[in-house]
Structure formats: structure tokens, C-alpha cells
Design a protein around this motif. Sequence first.
Motif, PDB file in Angstrom:
ATOM      1  N   ALA A   1      -8.030   3.650  -0.642  1.00 62.83           N
ATOM      2  CA  ALA A   1      -8.411   2.255  -0.941  1.00 62.83           C
ATOM      3  C   ALA A   1      -7.238   1.506  -0.438  1.00 62.83           C
ATOM      4  O   ALA A   1      -6.059   1.872  -0.758  1.00 62.83           O
ATOM      5  CB  ALA A   1      -8.585   2.044  -2.420  1.00 62.83           C
ATOM      6  N   ILE A   2      -7.365   0.204   0.223  1.00 66.92           N
ATOM      7  CA  ILE A   2      -6.480  -0.359   0.927  1.00 66.92           C
ATOM      8  C   ILE A   2      -5.333  -1.163  -0.074  1.00 66.92           C
ATOM      9  O   ILE A   2      -4.253  -1.458   0.182  1.00 66.92           O
ATOM     10  CB  ILE A   2      -6.763  -1.313   1.861  1.00 66.92           C
ATOM     11  CG1 ILE A   2      -5.892  -1.685   2.858  1.00 66.92           C
ATOM     12  CG2 ILE A   2      -7.667  -2.637   1.164  1.00 66.92           C
ATOM     13  CD1 ILE A   2      -6.302  -2.276   4.059  1.00 66.92           C
ATOM     14  N   GLY A   3      -6.118  -1.364  -1.531  1.00 64.75           N
ATOM     15  CA  GLY A   3      -5.429  -2.328  -2.175  1.00 64.75           C
ATOM     16  C   GLY A   3      -5.973  -1.990  -3.660  1.00 64.75           C
ATOM     17  O   GLY A   3      -6.738  -1.450  -3.935  1.00 64.75           O
ATOM     18  N   PRO A   4      -5.206  -2.707  -4.593  1.00 67.55           N
ATOM     19  CA  PRO A   4      -5.712  -2.413  -6.064  1.00 67.55           C
ATOM     20  C   PRO A   4      -7.045  -3.144  -6.582  1.00 67.55           C
ATOM     21  O   PRO A   4      -7.550  -2.439  -7.340  1.00 67.55           O
ATOM     22  CB  PRO A   4      -4.210  -3.340  -6.768  1.00 67.55           C
ATOM     23  CG  PRO A   4      -3.761  -4.411  -5.797  1.00 67.55           C
ATOM     24  CD  PRO A   4      -3.948  -3.529  -4.509  1.00 67.55           C
ATOM     25  N   ALA A   5      -7.442  -4.226  -5.816  1.00 65.05           N
ATOM     26  CA  ALA A   5      -8.742  -4.451  -6.076  1.00 65.05           C
ATOM     27  C   ALA A   5      -9.524  -3.856  -5.571  1.00 65.05           C
ATOM     28  O   ALA A   5     -10.831  -3.602  -6.340  1.00 65.05           O
ATOM     29  CB  ALA A   5      -8.578  -6.102  -5.251  1.00 65.05           C
ATOM     30  N   THR A   6      -9.557  -3.135  -4.266  1.00 67.30           N
ATOM     31  CA  THR A   6     -10.392  -2.385  -3.820  1.00 67.30           C
ATOM     32  C   THR A   6     -10.420  -1.006  -4.704  1.00 67.30           C
ATOM     33  O   THR A   6     -11.656  -0.277  -4.996  1.00 67.30           O
ATOM     34  CB  THR A   6     -10.129  -1.869  -2.113  1.00 67.30           C
ATOM     35  OG1 THR A   6      -9.833  -2.880  -1.584  1.00 67.30           O
ATOM     36  CG2 THR A   6     -11.183  -0.940  -1.696  1.00 67.30           C
ATOM     37  N   ARG A   7      -9.325  -0.602  -5.264  1.00 63.48           N
ATOM     38  CA  ARG A   7      -9.245   0.514  -5.964  1.00 63.48           C
ATOM     39  C   ARG A   7      -9.873   0.295  -7.356  1.00 63.48           C
ATOM     40  O   ARG A   7     -10.819   1.175  -7.715  1.00 63.48           O
ATOM     41  CB  ARG A   7      -7.748   0.918  -6.373  1.00 63.48           C
ATOM     42  CG  ARG A   7      -7.580   2.031  -7.501  1.00 63.48           C
ATOM     43  CD  ARG A   7      -6.091   2.266  -7.687  1.00 63.48           C
ATOM     44  NE  ARG A   7      -5.605   1.124  -8.081  1.00 63.48           N
ATOM     45  CZ  ARG A   7      -4.124   0.906  -8.295  1.00 63.48           C
ATOM     46  NH1 ARG A   7      -3.399   1.874  -8.157  1.00 63.48           N
ATOM     47  NH2 ARG A   7      -3.776  -0.220  -9.245  1.00 63.48           N
ATOM     48  N   GLN A   8      -9.714  -0.654  -7.886  1.00 63.01           N
ATOM     49  CA  GLN A   8     -10.565  -1.291  -9.228  1.00 63.01           C
ATOM     50  C   GLN A   8     -11.992  -1.175  -9.004  1.00 63.01           C
ATOM     51  O   GLN A   8     -12.830  -0.636  -9.858  1.00 63.01           O
ATOM     52  CB  GLN A   8      -9.921  -2.487  -9.756  1.00 63.01           C
ATOM     53  CG  GLN A   8     -10.688  -2.740 -11.060  1.00 63.01           C
ATOM     54  CD  GLN A   8     -10.077  -4.460 -11.509  1.00 63.01           C
ATOM     55  OE1 GLN A   8      -9.559  -5.162 -10.857  1.00 63.01           O
ATOM     56  NE2 GLN A   8     -10.309  -4.615 -12.724  1.00 63.01           N
ATOM     57  N   ALA A   9     -12.265  -1.842  -8.102  1.00 65.49           N
ATOM     58  CA  ALA A   9     -14.018  -1.812  -7.530  1.00 65.49           C
ATOM     59  C   ALA A   9     -14.454  -0.228  -7.561  1.00 65.49           C
ATOM     60  O   ALA A   9     -15.558  -0.142  -8.038  1.00 65.49           O
ATOM     61  CB  ALA A   9     -14.093  -2.329  -6.565  1.00 65.49           C
TER      62      ALA A   9
ATOM     63  N   SER B   1     -12.287  -3.079   1.486  1.00 65.16           N
ATOM     64  CA  SER B   1     -12.215  -4.288   0.738  1.00 65.16           C
ATOM     65  C   SER B   1     -13.379  -4.137  -0.440  1.00 65.16           C
ATOM     66  O   SER B   1     -13.927  -3.154  -0.266  1.00 65.16           O
ATOM     67  CB  SER B   1     -13.010  -5.111   1.888  1.00 65.16           C
ATOM     68  OG  SER B   1     -14.114  -4.896   2.031  1.00 65.16           O
ATOM     69  N   VAL B   2     -13.425  -5.135  -1.374  1.00 64.39           N
ATOM     70  CA  VAL B   2     -14.330  -5.036  -2.581  1.00 64.39           C
ATOM     71  C   VAL B   2     -15.549  -5.202  -1.886  1.00 64.39           C
ATOM     72  O   VAL B   2     -16.688  -4.353  -2.213  1.00 64.39           O
ATOM     73  CB  VAL B   2     -13.909  -6.049  -3.422  1.00 64.39           C
ATOM     74  CG1 VAL B   2     -15.223  -6.249  -4.362  1.00 64.39           C
ATOM     75  CG2 VAL B   2     -12.587  -5.842  -3.847  1.00 64.39           C
ATOM     76  N   ASN B   3     -15.889  -5.848  -0.880  1.00 61.93           N
ATOM     77  CA  ASN B   3     -17.278  -6.184  -0.012  1.00 61.93           C
ATOM     78  C   ASN B   3     -17.778  -4.623   0.360  1.00 61.93           C
ATOM     79  O   ASN B   3     -18.990  -4.383   0.399  1.00 61.93           O
ATOM     80  CB  ASN B   3     -17.255  -6.908   0.992  1.00 61.93           C
ATOM     81  CG  ASN B   3     -16.792  -8.246   0.561  1.00 61.93           C
ATOM     82  OD1 ASN B   3     -17.289  -8.784  -0.359  1.00 61.93           O
ATOM     83  ND2 ASN B   3     -15.895  -9.030   1.193  1.00 61.93           N
ATOM     84  N   GLY B   4     -16.925  -3.953   0.992  1.00 69.21           N
ATOM     85  CA  GLY B   4     -17.021  -2.493   1.365  1.00 69.21           C
ATOM     86  C   GLY B   4     -17.720  -1.585   0.282  1.00 69.21           C
ATOM     87  O   GLY B   4     -18.786  -0.804   0.375  1.00 69.21           O
ATOM     88  N   VAL B   5     -16.987  -1.731  -0.863  1.00 63.39           N
ATOM     89  CA  VAL B   5     -17.152  -1.026  -2.007  1.00 63.39           C
ATOM     90  C   VAL B   5     -18.498  -1.194  -2.507  1.00 63.39           C
ATOM     91  O   VAL B   5     -19.484  -0.415  -2.556  1.00 63.39           O
ATOM     92  CB  VAL B   5     -16.158  -1.016  -3.116  1.00 63.39           C
ATOM     93  CG1 VAL B   5     -16.670  -0.332  -4.300  1.00 63.39           C
ATOM     94  CG2 VAL B   5     -14.649  -0.651  -2.633  1.00 63.39           C
ATOM     95  N   ASP B   6     -19.073  -2.580  -2.619  1.00 63.85           N
ATOM     96  CA  ASP B   6     -19.937  -3.330  -3.184  1.00 63.85           C
ATOM     97  C   ASP B   6     -21.260  -2.646  -2.394  1.00 63.85           C
ATOM     98  O   ASP B   6     -22.391  -2.269  -2.733  1.00 63.85           O
ATOM     99  CB  ASP B   6     -20.126  -4.561  -3.259  1.00 63.85           C
ATOM    100  CG  ASP B   6     -19.023  -4.981  -4.494  1.00 63.85           C
ATOM    101  OD1 ASP B   6     -18.602  -4.269  -5.093  1.00 63.85           O
ATOM    102  OD2 ASP B   6     -19.019  -6.214  -4.293  1.00 63.85           O
ATOM    103  N   ALA B   7     -21.186  -2.591  -0.998  1.00 65.19           N
ATOM    104  CA  ALA B   7     -22.387  -2.211  -0.091  1.00 65.19           C
ATOM    105  C   ALA B   7     -22.377  -0.926  -0.314  1.00 65.19           C
ATOM    106  O   ALA B   7     -23.701  -0.575  -0.225  1.00 65.19           O
ATOM    107  CB  ALA B   7     -21.811  -2.880   1.323  1.00 65.19           C
TER     108      ALA B   7
ATOM    109  N   LYS C   1       1.417   1.660  -0.285  1.00 63.39           N
ATOM    110  CA  LYS C   1       2.625   0.796  -0.937  1.00 63.39           C
ATOM    111  C   LYS C   1       2.316  -0.661  -0.612  1.00 63.39           C
ATOM    112  O   LYS C   1       2.588  -1.786  -1.145  1.00 63.39           O
ATOM    113  CB  LYS C   1       4.005   1.242  -0.783  1.00 63.39           C
ATOM    114  CG  LYS C   1       4.398   2.568  -1.243  1.00 63.39           C
ATOM    115  CD  LYS C   1       5.687   2.798  -1.201  1.00 63.39           C
ATOM    116  CE  LYS C   1       6.206   4.160  -1.828  1.00 63.39           C
ATOM    117  NZ  LYS C   1       7.421   4.824  -1.555  1.00 63.39           N
ATOM    118  N   GLN C   2       1.933  -0.781   0.389  1.00 64.76           N
ATOM    119  CA  GLN C   2       1.804  -2.100   1.221  1.00 64.76           C
ATOM    120  C   GLN C   2       0.300  -2.216   1.763  1.00 64.76           C
ATOM    121  O   GLN C   2      -0.171  -1.111   2.342  1.00 64.76           O
ATOM    122  CB  GLN C   2       2.467  -2.350   2.476  1.00 64.76           C
ATOM    123  CG  GLN C   2       4.033  -2.495   2.053  1.00 64.76           C
ATOM    124  CD  GLN C   2       4.942  -3.002   3.377  1.00 64.76           C
ATOM    125  OE1 GLN C   2       4.920  -2.414   4.574  1.00 64.76           O
ATOM    126  NE2 GLN C   2       5.739  -3.918   3.211  1.00 64.76           N
TER     127      GLN C   2
END
Length: 261
Positions: free
Chosen positions: A86-94, A58-64, A107-108
Motif C-alpha cells: 500500500a502506498i500510504g497509511p490511508a490506503t493501508r487502513q482501507a 489509493s483508497v479509490n483503488g482499494v474500494d474499486a 517510509k515515504q
Amino acid sequence: MLVGRARHQASALSSGLRDLGAGVLEIPFIEIRKPRSYEALDTALKNLSEYDWLILTSVNGVDALWERLRKLRLGRKAVCNLKIAAIGPATRQAIEQHGAKVNMVPKQYVAESVVARLRRKVRGKRVLLVRAKVARDVIPSALRKLGARVDVVEAYETVIPQASRRRLRVALRSSPRRLDVITFTSSSTVRNFVALLKENRGRVGRVYTGTSLKRHLKGVRLASIGPVTSSTLRDLGLRVDIEAAEYTIPGLINAICEGEW
């Protein structure tokens, strides 16, 4: 439309819906808090050189994680030798915004797909999974069966925002501004939505039973970001009217737009 994301994360979903002409009400079903202790996370970060893979869900995990790296004065170099999933594109971007390279995005965007992509890559490897205090154990359990050594560390926790209790109950009462859609972006938002309506702490209004909740949701569409969230809705006796084909915020917005009205 009712958006129930954490307050600091609601803007992308809310603004996307407003851009399409929807009226949006934000009532968070979830609140992100720091863990009671960073000891386990800090210990893992100080020993990152011992790991082969870092998994962030998650993005929250990245930020922390990056906040703790700064606090510990470890910097970006600490993760340079790791392979990162990273589990998804938002997490990857972060992650990429912090200057780190992401080696794998499934992929999913669900835990099972992470495991499938790592199946042939983790035997004998040491894996660090950074996540919320309470989360599904699909990833660590499956990777351990595949021969990986997995450490799971808490980076944040999700709690029920008590301030949302009265606002949510008022929003569900019949009124000229009747809700058309309620969005759910994780299993936690589903569980907390139900808890906010069923628990009774002080005089905060009617406590809904399963039957009365369904009655008050009559005519309101429940929109899910993906199959895991949908499964939680069904497990708690609620229907799924809309499910995103791509398990992202843009995917959820598209699914809502494509629904029959």
C-alpha cells in the motif's frame, strides 16, 4: 481555505481544518468515475492466484477492487495468498478494513519509495498494480527493469468536474471573503485546477492566462500534500508555499498550521 478534493473525500481535510478554526470552502477539482470497462480488472481478479504481489496506490483503488471482488463473488480469500503493498497509511487502513493483511508500506508515500522497498523482492515475480486510468508509470516501469512481470489494470478514472468551473472562478475574484489557502492533494487536482480556469466551454466567465492566474493568486498560499504534487505545481508555473513533511491529510493540515501567517 479552499479544499479541492473529490466531493466524497473532502470531509477529512475539511473537518480537520474547521476543527482548528478555519473557514472552509469546498470546490472539487477532481471527480472519481468508474472505468468504461471492468474487463481487464475482472480478468486479473479471476486469476489472482497467478500473482505474487498486489500493489494499491489509493483508497479509490482499494474500494474499486473490493467492489469488483464482491460482484464476482470472489471474497476476501481471493487475496489471502498475495503479498500486498500500500502506498500510504490511508490506503493501508482501507485494505485492512476489508480484512486483508498489508505486507509493505513505504517510509515515504510516493511511487519511488514503493519501488525502493520492493527492489529485492520482485525479480521473477508477477505483480498486479491496480490504479487510476491515468497515472505516473514510475512503479511498473521500474519494477519491470528489476525483473518483475507487471500487469497494470484500471480500476477508476479521474475527470474534471465541470460544475466546479464557475464556482472556482467566482471564488478567485476579489471579495471580502478572499481565499488564504488552496489545498492540493494530488497532481490531478493541480492539473484540473489549472484546466478549470483556462478552458472555455460556453459563457462561464473569464478564462485566465498564466499571467492573470498568478495575479489572481497573489496573496493566496498554495499548499501541497507532497513532493510529487509540488513538482506538478511548479511544472505548471505555480509556486509552492506550503508542503507537507508527511504526505498525508493530517500531514497537510499540520503543515498549514505551522505556516507563518
